[in-house]
Design an enzyme around this catalytic site. Sequence first.
Site, PDB file in Angstrom:
ATOM      1  N   CYS A 178     -64.938  68.887  20.318  1.00 57.36           N
ATOM      2  CA  CYS A 178     -64.193  70.057  20.716  1.00 57.36           C
ATOM      3  C   CYS A 178     -63.016  70.468  20.289  1.00 57.36           C
ATOM      4  O   CYS A 178     -62.291  71.379  20.412  1.00 57.36           O
ATOM      5  CB  CYS A 178     -63.920  69.561  22.241  1.00 57.36           C
ATOM      6  SG  CYS A 178     -65.116  69.106  23.280  1.00 57.36           S
ATOM      7  N   HIS A 319     -55.176  72.106  24.862  1.00 55.52           N
ATOM      8  CA  HIS A 319     -56.454  71.741  25.167  1.00 55.52           C
ATOM      9  C   HIS A 319     -56.734  71.712  26.544  1.00 55.52           C
ATOM     10  O   HIS A 319     -57.976  72.341  26.822  1.00 55.52           O
ATOM     11  CB  HIS A 319     -56.546  70.090  24.547  1.00 55.52           C
ATOM     12  CG  HIS A 319     -58.005  69.860  24.441  1.00 55.52           C
ATOM     13  ND1 HIS A 319     -59.251  70.505  23.801  1.00 55.52           N
ATOM     14  CD2 HIS A 319     -58.620  68.970  24.850  1.00 55.52           C
ATOM     15  CE1 HIS A 319     -60.318  69.996  23.990  1.00 55.52           C
ATOM     16  NE2 HIS A 319     -60.080  68.669  24.603  1.00 55.52           N
ATOM     17  N   GLU A 330     -51.715  65.233  27.362  1.00 57.00           N
ATOM     18  CA  GLU A 330     -51.289  66.127  26.516  1.00 57.00           C
ATOM     19  C   GLU A 330     -49.999  66.759  26.842  1.00 57.00           C
ATOM     20  O   GLU A 330     -49.182  67.075  25.847  1.00 57.00           O
ATOM     21  CB  GLU A 330     -52.396  67.448  26.466  1.00 57.00           C
ATOM     22  CG  GLU A 330     -51.790  68.451  25.210  1.00 57.00           C
ATOM     23  CD  GLU A 330     -52.642  69.620  25.607  1.00 57.00           C
ATOM     24  OE1 GLU A 330     -53.833  69.433  26.464  1.00 57.00           O
ATOM     25  OE2 GLU A 330     -52.933  70.424  24.813  1.00 57.00           O
ATOM     26  N   LYS A 351     -58.957  77.489  29.301  1.00 57.25           N
ATOM     27  CA  LYS A 351     -60.317  76.967  29.702  1.00 57.25           C
ATOM     28  C   LYS A 351     -60.357  77.162  31.290  1.00 57.25           C
ATOM     29  O   LYS A 351     -61.163  77.217  31.799  1.00 57.25           O
ATOM     30  CB  LYS A 351     -60.340  75.491  29.365  1.00 57.25           C
ATOM     31  CG  LYS A 351     -60.460  75.116  27.962  1.00 57.25           C
ATOM     32  CD  LYS A 351     -60.649  73.803  27.707  1.00 57.25           C
ATOM     33  CE  LYS A 351     -60.949  73.560  26.332  1.00 57.25           C
ATOM     34  NZ  LYS A 351     -59.701  73.413  25.423  1.00 57.25           N
ATOM     35  N   HIS A 356     -64.803  75.489  28.968  1.00 56.30           N
ATOM     36  CA  HIS A 356     -64.654  74.730  27.742  1.00 56.30           C
ATOM     37  C   HIS A 356     -65.717  75.065  26.878  1.00 56.30           C
ATOM     38  O   HIS A 356     -66.921  74.700  27.168  1.00 56.30           O
ATOM     39  CB  HIS A 356     -64.641  73.323  28.237  1.00 56.30           C
ATOM     40  CG  HIS A 356     -64.288  72.281  26.901  1.00 56.30           C
ATOM     41  ND1 HIS A 356     -64.184  72.915  25.833  1.00 56.30           N
ATOM     42  CD2 HIS A 356     -64.088  71.067  26.893  1.00 56.30           C
ATOM     43  CE1 HIS A 356     -63.754  71.799  24.762  1.00 56.30           C
ATOM     44  NE2 HIS A 356     -63.608  70.644  25.638  1.00 56.30           N
ATOM     45  N   PHE A 415     -64.171  64.537  21.506  1.00 61.66           N
ATOM     46  CA  PHE A 415     -64.948  63.459  21.755  1.00 61.66           C
ATOM     47  C   PHE A 415     -64.833  62.420  20.231  1.00 61.66           C
ATOM     48  O   PHE A 415     -65.012  63.204  19.354  1.00 61.66           O
ATOM     49  CB  PHE A 415     -66.229  63.237  22.096  1.00 61.66           C
ATOM     50  CG  PHE A 415     -66.504  63.629  23.476  1.00 61.66           C
ATOM     51  CD1 PHE A 415     -65.223  63.795  24.425  1.00 61.66           C
ATOM     52  CD2 PHE A 415     -67.531  63.613  24.135  1.00 61.66           C
ATOM     53  CE1 PHE A 415     -65.471  63.751  26.009  1.00 61.66           C
ATOM     54  CE2 PHE A 415     -67.980  63.689  25.396  1.00 61.66           C
ATOM     55  CZ  PHE A 415     -66.715  63.779  26.303  1.00 61.66           C
TER      56      PHE A 415
END
Lengths: 428, 77
Positions: A178, A319, A330, A351, A356, A415
């Site tokens: 991502c 994010h 975050e 998002k 996403h 990830f």
Amino acid sequence: MSDRRVVITGIGIVSPLAFGREATWERLIEGKSGAGRIDVFDPEDMPCKIACQVPWANGRGGGAGDPHAFKPEDFVSPKELRRIDEFILYAIAAADEAVEDANWRPEETEELERTGVMIGSGIGGLESIYNTAITLHEHGPRKVSPFFIPSALINLASGQVSIKHGFKGPNHAVVTACATGAHAIGDSARLIKYGDADVMLAGGSEAVIGRIAIAGFCAAKAMSTSFNDTPEKASRPYDKDRDGFVMGDGAAILVLEEYEHAKARGAKIYAEVAGYGLTGDAYHITAPAEGAEGGYRAMMMALKHSGMDPTEIDYINAHGTSTPKGDEGEAGAVERAYGDHAANMSMSSTKSAVGHLLGAAGAIEAAFCALAIRDQVMPPTLNLDNPSFETKLDLIPHKAKKGRVRAAMSNSFGFGGTNASLILREVE
Amino acid sequence: MSDVLERVKKIVVDNLDVDADKVVESASFIDDLGADSLDLVELVMAFEEEFNIEIPDDVQESIRSVGDAVTHIKAHI
């Protein structure tokens, strides 16, 4: 590094809100959501039955009657269409729009050799792999298409775009889950700074809304499952009822260009790529490090490279995936990085509107930062009814916000514990 | 049997995105119809599917024109 500066002179977007940069941006600022029930397969046996699909003119993804629906025939022939995975199709379409926007159509050999392409994808041709595996299992190797491998390989997005436009500069592809789109933009900017190219098409593309990806992310307990009857409510970063991300597909490509090169040809300039930071968590395969420690260091590195004072950053495109763990970490890391200035800053997660986009997320979010700087308006965080934590940051709930945007930061975490942070700033 | 040519033509038109009037027996897939080596593999797969035959790899390499394909198919269906 060198004193060569890098600016954004073109933007192309294929998104769950619309085909096209302006239509997507307009709908984003209006507070529209791209979420709906999945219609490319029957999701009945899936825990998550919703996604943010690109609206197609053929009706797919809720595109029927939409004047800004995506039409593949505008970009590739029917013959080509059968031979490329959809992530390549979206990359070709977004690249076409970006090149047109930048008005960069070189014909001289040297110019073509100084124009490169770096389009990444998180997972690439997963649907092609899935479908081919079924064909192989049921009908044997003689029925496997010769176009299977070149439709599934991630770097074939960059390859196809370079072939279509004749761009013979660096040809590369990022694969960092991502964070892919953000890394592609940051790394491309460095190729220009280093002198390897004057122009780079940089971004990400993703198109894995299908049975295998949905099943996989559901198994990893990453997806929203409580809002199958109200898809538009599902992506709700920072809200106390958030329960996972909503998958989106699409692509975003930026034309990055050396500043003097852009000025010399009178190109329109959206913003400068002023800072870039990248780190690893060395912590867990899917969970972010405690306190988004790796994300914090990526932000600090981007600030350091930009040479800017943190108080010059007005907006952060987070994010913010709408997963229970990631969002608060975050926000905490942002507060730590910016200190007292956090109280003056705005941060939203787009998002909430487009879902996403995995490998395209960092690219579309950087594009949104550039457009926020252009229009001096910041997109909202939809569905943020009740924040699950206290913060000094204005998370821009529900409605877009007009305000000064001198510079914007875009965060992307992936990830594997990979983090990227970009800083874009206005060019006088 | 007489419709083999027509069926081959249709497959070639669909797979290679070419005008039907260019697909004559003498037309070379690569030189006249713009095919590349991967296109040829896919074409042969489509012929196998349409006519329910198997075209061995060594024979595939000798099928360079529409006429070659028609001749081979007629001999094996």
